[in-house]
Design a protein around this motif. Sequence first.
Motif, PDB file in Angstrom:
ATOM      1  N   PRO A 169       0.837  -1.216   0.000  1.00 57.61           N
ATOM      2  CA  PRO A 169       0.000   0.000   0.000  1.00 57.61           C
ATOM      3  C   PRO A 169       0.864   1.255   0.000  1.00 57.61           C
ATOM      4  CG  PRO A 169      -0.860  -1.602   1.562  1.00 57.61           C
ATOM      5  CD  PRO A 169       0.440  -2.155   1.057  1.00 57.61           C
ATOM      6  N   SER A 196      -2.385  -3.417   6.811  1.00 56.97           N
ATOM      7  CA  SER A 196      -3.652  -3.595   6.084  1.00 56.97           C
ATOM      8  C   SER A 196      -3.693  -2.635   4.902  1.00 56.97           C
ATOM      9  CB  SER A 196      -4.845  -3.331   7.006  1.00 56.97           C
ATOM     10  OG  SER A 196      -4.934  -4.313   8.021  1.00 56.97           O
ATOM     11  N   GLY A 197      -4.383  -3.060   3.840  1.00 61.36           N
ATOM     12  CA  GLY A 197      -4.519  -2.191   2.680  1.00 61.36           C
ATOM     13  C   GLY A 197      -4.575  -2.968   1.380  1.00 61.36           C
ATOM     14  N   VAL A 198      -4.409  -2.228   0.292  1.00 60.14           N
ATOM     15  CA  VAL A 198      -4.490  -2.803  -1.051  1.00 60.14           C
ATOM     16  C   VAL A 198      -3.076  -3.022  -1.592  1.00 60.14           C
ATOM     17  CG1 VAL A 198      -5.302  -2.474  -3.406  1.00 60.14           C
ATOM     18  CG2 VAL A 198      -6.707  -1.689  -1.483  1.00 60.14           C
ATOM     19  N   TYR A 199      -2.764  -4.265  -1.878  1.00 60.02           N
ATOM     20  CA  TYR A 199      -1.486  -4.632  -2.492  1.00 60.02           C
ATOM     21  C   TYR A 199      -1.720  -4.828  -3.989  1.00 60.02           C
ATOM     22  CZ  TYR A 199       0.370  -5.296   2.208  1.00 60.02           C
ATOM     23  OH  TYR A 199       0.781  -5.093   3.497  1.00 60.02           O
ATOM     24  N   LYS A 217      -5.457  -5.801  -8.056  1.00 58.71           N
ATOM     25  CA  LYS A 217      -5.544  -5.409  -6.654  1.00 58.71           C
ATOM     26  C   LYS A 217      -5.795  -6.633  -5.769  1.00 58.71           C
ATOM     27  CE  LYS A 217      -7.300  -0.751  -7.578  1.00 58.71           C
ATOM     28  NZ  LYS A 217      -8.403   0.214  -7.311  1.00 58.71           N
ATOM     29  N   ASP A 219      -6.696  -7.242  -1.729  1.00 63.76           N
ATOM     30  CA  ASP A 219      -7.023  -6.642  -0.435  1.00 63.76           C
ATOM     31  C   ASP A 219      -6.484  -7.507   0.699  1.00 63.76           C
ATOM     32  OD1 ASP A 219      -8.404  -4.445  -1.485  1.00 63.76           O
ATOM     33  OD2 ASP A 219     -10.231  -5.622  -1.747  1.00 63.76           O
ATOM     34  N   VAL A 220      -5.812  -6.866   1.637  1.00 68.59           N
ATOM     35  CA  VAL A 220      -5.271  -7.544   2.815  1.00 68.59           C
ATOM     36  C   VAL A 220      -5.837  -6.873   4.062  1.00 68.59           C
ATOM     37  CG1 VAL A 220      -3.193  -8.024   4.157  1.00 68.59           C
ATOM     38  CG2 VAL A 220      -3.158  -8.291   1.670  1.00 68.59           C
ATOM     39  N   ILE A 221      -6.452  -7.668   4.917  1.00 69.15           N
ATOM     40  CA  ILE A 221      -7.036  -7.168   6.159  1.00 69.15           C
ATOM     41  C   ILE A 221      -6.344  -7.867   7.327  1.00 69.15           C
ATOM     42  CG2 ILE A 221      -9.142  -6.931   7.516  1.00 69.15           C
ATOM     43  CD1 ILE A 221     -10.712  -7.056   4.896  1.00 69.15           C
TER      44      ILE A 221
END
Length: 524
Positions: A169, A196-199, A217, A219-221
């Motif tokens: 991110p 956390s964020g968009v990789y 994209k 998404d990782v939380i």
Amino acid sequence: MESAFLIIILVSTLEVYSSHSGITDWEDVMVAREGVPTTLGCTETTMRGAVAINWKVKSVGVDEWKLVLSANEKKKFSGGASKIAMRLTDPDFQDTGVFSLIVVPRMEDSGLYSCSIKQHQRELEKIILLAVLKVTVVPAAPIPLRSTLQLAAVVNPGYAVTRITWAAPGGTSMKSEKKTNAGTVAKLPQVQSSDSGVYICMVRLWGNSGNTLFPFKVDVIVDDDNVASFTNITHDSDIFTATQDRTVFPLTCPGVQGDYVRLHWRPPDRKHIDIMRVYENDRWGGSTFFTNHSKRLQLAGPPYSAEAGSFSFLLTPEFEDGGLYICEVFLNDNAYSRRTTLSVLKATVKSRHSSSKLELGCRYSERSQVQSARWTYQNKSRRLDSWGKEPGRITTNLPLPITSDTAGNYTCTLQLKNGQTVWATQAVTLPHERVEGGSPSLLPSLSALLLLVPLVAAAVCVLLWRQKHICDRGIEQSLSVHSGDAENIYENPEDIRQAPPQGSVYMDLKPRGEEDVYKELEQY
């Protein structure tokens, strides 16, 4: 011979070319993520009305084309290679000239796709290379705190890929490695809430139109309420060893190839003190130093490679750097540990001006693993008496002055309970030589004193020559010149300036006390 060699090279080149023929036989190239609907574009607005469309596929590793879908203005037919999710984007293709195909691909659906349009005697064909991307995120979302995030991307067919990269991110580039089975992998050990964020997974394919970049994209939380626990720990055999201070010593870690390494340390002979972390290296993101202790540590070179995850350390210890070292290597969410108990030996030579003895001292740390310590002389027939003034220290004394019988090498030997020995040697030399590791020669230098005698004698003679009238009056009378009530203990400077230059040394000596000890000596 040369012509035959050239023929072999030519044949080999032709074979390589023929085996890859068709790889660039496409007009367009695209990559689709597995399971995500993708459109294979095929539009020709000049062909409307009575037209027929045929979609065919040639899968990777297959030399024949198979029908996917065939349609005209009257009917539509699905071929044997058709999937349930494959369909035309526009049912009224004969009016719009849009013959594109929607695909929900799996990895095995990659390959060359042919869009063939027929109208009367006219026929157009467009070939598209479809590469399928599979992305794997481990562990499954939401990601526990302090776990190791693994991002893997693989594309089929592999020959279509120029490069795959990962970005965190904010666009920060991540280190990645290409694995045989998993594709291109990027890792983030010790995940924090801020991770956390968009990789972004960026896939660069090549084709007739040049390199084409496709971003995806991911998404990782991170789950703040769930902390990863490393319960699966493999312990390597413990090491018990010793070394001399300021000598490079290897601290070996578990032999597994890991993602990052941590080195912990407990000071020597203090088992009730908490273990502290002194060094950490993350091969995916770099290293961090924690304490001054880590300044004496460095990662070992070949055959070890921290960049490849093969860890080991080199320690150049001071005496206080003995103790317990624990090296932990982490691979994904598995941990591997190795403990090293280290004693550090330090030998010293001390002397005191008021003492008639030279003291040889030997200190050692982490006493719990030491069986014995002793001093020995190079002449084995001579036994040395040694004693311990305090725990972890033994001492032996040598009488002064040092003679040819007592000069030589003295060795302090430390024996551990496991039988291992380590030693430090101190050289004791004769007075005119230097004592290694200790103070210089203990006897005063007579040569320096002898040099002063002729200098002082010469100075006195010159002075008596200059002050003959003072000799007539006796040595008891002061040599100083009186001016009023003040006594000048030095010769009148004006007399010196008026004296003819003869290159002589001018001195003024003033007797003090009953012993006629000259306290002042000054040269002009």
